[in-house]
Write an enzyme that holds these catalytic residues in place. Structure first.
Site, PDB file in Angstrom:
ATOM      1  N   LYS A   1       2.070  59.888   1.615  1.00  0.00           N
ATOM      2  CA  LYS A   1       1.197  58.858   2.192  1.00  0.00           C
ATOM      3  C   LYS A   1       1.527  58.699   3.673  1.00  0.00           C
ATOM      4  O   LYS A   1       2.709  58.651   4.051  1.00  0.00           O
ATOM      5  CB  LYS A   1       1.424  57.534   1.461  1.00  0.00           C
ATOM      6  CG  LYS A   1       0.520  56.394   1.903  1.00  0.00           C
ATOM      7  CD  LYS A   1       0.804  55.136   1.089  1.00  0.00           C
ATOM      8  CE  LYS A   1      -0.135  53.998   1.413  1.00  0.00           C
ATOM      9  NZ  LYS A   1       0.168  52.780   0.637  1.00  0.00           N
TER      10      LYS A   1
ATOM     11  N   SER B   1      -3.819  50.855  -1.851  1.00  0.00           N
ATOM     12  CA  SER B   1      -4.036  51.551  -0.606  1.00  0.00           C
ATOM     13  C   SER B   1      -3.638  53.018  -0.626  1.00  0.00           C
ATOM     14  O   SER B   1      -4.077  53.782   0.235  1.00  0.00           O
ATOM     15  CB  SER B   1      -3.265  50.841   0.502  1.00  0.00           C
ATOM     16  OG  SER B   1      -1.869  50.938   0.278  1.00  0.00           O
TER      17      SER B   1
ATOM     18  N   SER C   1      -0.378  49.088  -4.693  1.00  0.00           N
ATOM     19  CA  SER C   1      -0.951  50.255  -4.026  1.00  0.00           C
ATOM     20  C   SER C   1      -0.566  51.603  -4.610  1.00  0.00           C
ATOM     21  O   SER C   1      -1.151  52.611  -4.220  1.00  0.00           O
ATOM     22  CB  SER C   1      -0.591  50.242  -2.549  1.00  0.00           C
ATOM     23  OG  SER C   1      -1.485  49.409  -1.868  1.00  0.00           O
TER      24      SER C   1
HETATM   25  N1  GLN Z   1      -4.257  45.921  -2.505  1.00  0.00           N
HETATM   26  C1  GLN Z   1      -3.125  45.138  -2.101  1.00  0.00           C
HETATM   27  C2  GLN Z   1      -3.326  44.649  -0.692  1.00  0.00           C
HETATM   28  O1  GLN Z   1      -4.363  44.868  -0.186  1.00  0.00           O
HETATM   29  C3  GLN Z   1      -1.876  45.933  -2.231  1.00  0.00           C
HETATM   30  C4  GLN Z   1      -1.596  46.773  -1.070  1.00  0.00           C
HETATM   31  C5  GLN Z   1      -0.320  47.514  -1.199  1.00  0.00           C
HETATM   32  O2  GLN Z   1       0.309  47.495  -2.253  1.00  0.00           O
HETATM   33  N2  GLN Z   1       0.093  48.124  -0.107  1.00  0.00           N
HETATM   34  O3  GLN Z   1      -2.467  44.075  -0.100  1.00  0.00           O
END
Ligand code: GLN
Length: 517
Positions: free
Chosen positions: A76, A151, A175
């Site tokens: 990532k 994400s 994420s």
């Molecule tokens: N979807 C969650 C957010 O928008 C989690 C994001 C993440 O785990 N980096 O914060």
């Protein structure tokens, strides 16, 4: 021919049927064929991966055996690999090159891992659909009209599309687990402190965890064993010994006490997901697990607590992107010219007001002239206006608000206390059960664009995942059955701190049943 799990590749390597170079080439071909359509990778290091593979083949020929020799990994683009760009899918860091390797990269490289490229994600890991990327959205390999989740959408999609054996993601509120569920692969968020964060670009430092995506639990176990463990470069990494995760996999579920938290099966859960999960639970019972209902009463406060605390931490972490020290900088000459034009216009207005004897207008022009900020302040503001996307800005503003004097006690301090209550809920539940089993997401994947205008409904997608990050406990998502609309359903397993082995063992059983059902 691609050996899609590292387990299969390792056996083929041992039999002399393939080489590290051939493995890399077959994945590169897949990337070449599919990346334009799916937008999974932000950068591909074809030459670097090939060179690493050749070097590794030479070492293998000399009889060296590394634990992960020839494992091909996608990373990532929030994790640093020395000499490569780390963009965080943001215009802010579009041209920023890492000066060092993250600890996970260093450890995996030493174990024989080959890094094939950097995957697309939501900007600074903020999002649940991978639509907040400066480089455009990732498409779900199972159906390109749908989001892959976020994400770490690119990492989940890379594994699902057969572009690597394993991918690394980061999980601050889901994420890793949510995109794993949406793409039908496995994803593990380790215990906070289990894996070093050194070299992970910070979003919310007391939540962020690096973890792997893979096609089976064997690969997750193999890669976690190398990544985990204390690191002097991360003071929050824990001095807890790393067990043999693979040895734990065959334990089965006989005697395992599984808890179903009732708050995770309430209103808002898609019926197709509920049915698939219930089927899984019945099968686990048949296999000898005992199942009981439990309650985590503070679950309803999870989302609010998460979005207060993470935005607060983000507003602080992202203050460093000011155009002076890192990354993108607004055009200084343009800013200078704009300020000069503003000043000249105000001076002209002031003169005109004075000539006309309009004291009020003159006073206003004078006040606005006095209020004009310094060039540096304007340059910071302009840089951040142009460099960040709208979701990142929204979170910086929310976070700045909840930390501001007068609101701090009402929001930030109170959310910290609720965080403790949520952690205690889990501790209490784990006094009577070994693992908790929940849906990974309330709904199946949604279409690209479907939730873009509704940040709240996007945030609500994380309702089952944020709690593990609030409590710091590990969470594993494995595919467990199918939704009537066709997408796989993700089963989430949660365990006590540092009990990843237990999750992997339970996950192996769920995955086994899902494939044999
Ligand atoms: N979807 C969650 C957010 O928008 C989690 C994001 C993440 O785990 N980096 O914060």
């Amino acid at each position: 021919m691609t050996y899609l799990t590292y387990g299969a590749a390792r056996e083929a390597l041992a039999r002399g049927e393939t080489s590290c170079e051939a493995l890399v080439s077959s994945f590169l071909e897949k990337i070449e064929a599919e990346n334009d359509r799916l937008n999974v990778f932000i950068s591909v290091d074809a030459e670097g991966a090939r060179a690493q593979a050749r070097a590794l083949d030479a070492r293998r020929a000399r009889g060296e055996d590394l634990p992960l020799a020839g494992m091909v990994v996608a990373v990532k683009d929030v994790i640093c690999i020395r000499g490569q760009r780390v963009t965080c899918a943001s215009r802010m860091l579009e041209n920023f090159t890492s000066l060092y390797d993250a600890t996970v990269i260093e450890r995996l490289r030493a174990a024989g891992v080959l890094f094939i490229g950097k995957t697309n994600c939501d900007e600074f890991a903020m999002g649940s659909s991978n639509e907040n990327s400066h480089f455009g959205p990732v498409r779900n390999p199972l159906d390109p009209d749908y989001v892959p989740g976020g994400s770490s959408g690119g990492s989940a999609a890379a594994v699902a599309a057969g572009m690597c054996h394993v991918a690394l993601g980061s999980d601050t509120g889901g994420s890793i687990r949510q995109p794993a569920a949406f793409c039908g692969v496995m994803g593990l968020k380790p215990t906070y402190g289990r894996v070093s964060r050194y070299g992970l670009v910070a979003y919310a430092s007391s939540f962020d965890c690096i973890g792997p995506f893979a096609r089976d639990v064997d690969d997750l176990a193999a890669v976690l064993a190398v990544m985990a463990g204390q690191d002097p470069n991360d003071a929050t990494s824990a001095p807890v010994p790393v067990p043999d995760y693979r040895a734990a996999l065959d334990g089965g579920v006989a005697g395992l006490r599984i808890g179903l938290p009732k708050e995770y099966f309430g209103e808002g859960l898609d019926e197709g997901i509920r049915a698939a999960i219930e089927q899984q639970v019945a099968r686990l019972e048949t296999a000898g697990a005992t199942v009981r209902d439990v309650s985590l009463p503070h679950t309803p406060y999870g989302i609010a607590t998460y979005y207060i605390l993470t935005t607060a931490e983000a507003s602080s972490n992202l203050a460093r992107y000011d155009g002076v020290r890192y990354g993108y900088r607004a055009d200084e000459q343009a800013v200078r010219r704009a300020m000069k034009a503003e000043r000249e216009a105000l001076e002209a207005a002031l003169r005109a007001a004075e000539e006309a004897g309009d004291d009020a207008a003159a006073a206003e022009a004078r006040a606005r002239l006095d209020a004009q900020e310094s060039l540096l302040d304007r340059l910071y503001a302009q840089t951040r206006t142009e460099g960040f996307g709208s979701e990142v800005k929204r979170r910086i503003m929310l976070g700045t608000y909840v930390l501001s004097s007068g609101y701090y006690d009402a929001y930030y301090a109170r959310a910290q206390r609720v965080r403790t209550l949520i952690r205690r809920d889990f501790e209490r539940a784990f006094e009577t059960v070994d693992v908790l089993l929940t849906p990974a997401t309330p709904t199946p994947p949604f279409r690209l664009g479907e939730k873009l205008d509704d940040p709240l409904s996007m945030y609500l997608n994380d309702v089952y995942t944020v709690t593990a990050n609030l409590a710091g406990i590990p969470g594993l998502v494995v595919p467990g059955g199918r939704h009537p609309e066709g997408f796989p359903v993700g089963v989430q397993l949660l365990g006590p701190h540092f009990e990843e082995a237990r999750l992997l063992r339970a996950g192996a059983a769920v995955a086994h049943q899902a494939t044999t059902a």
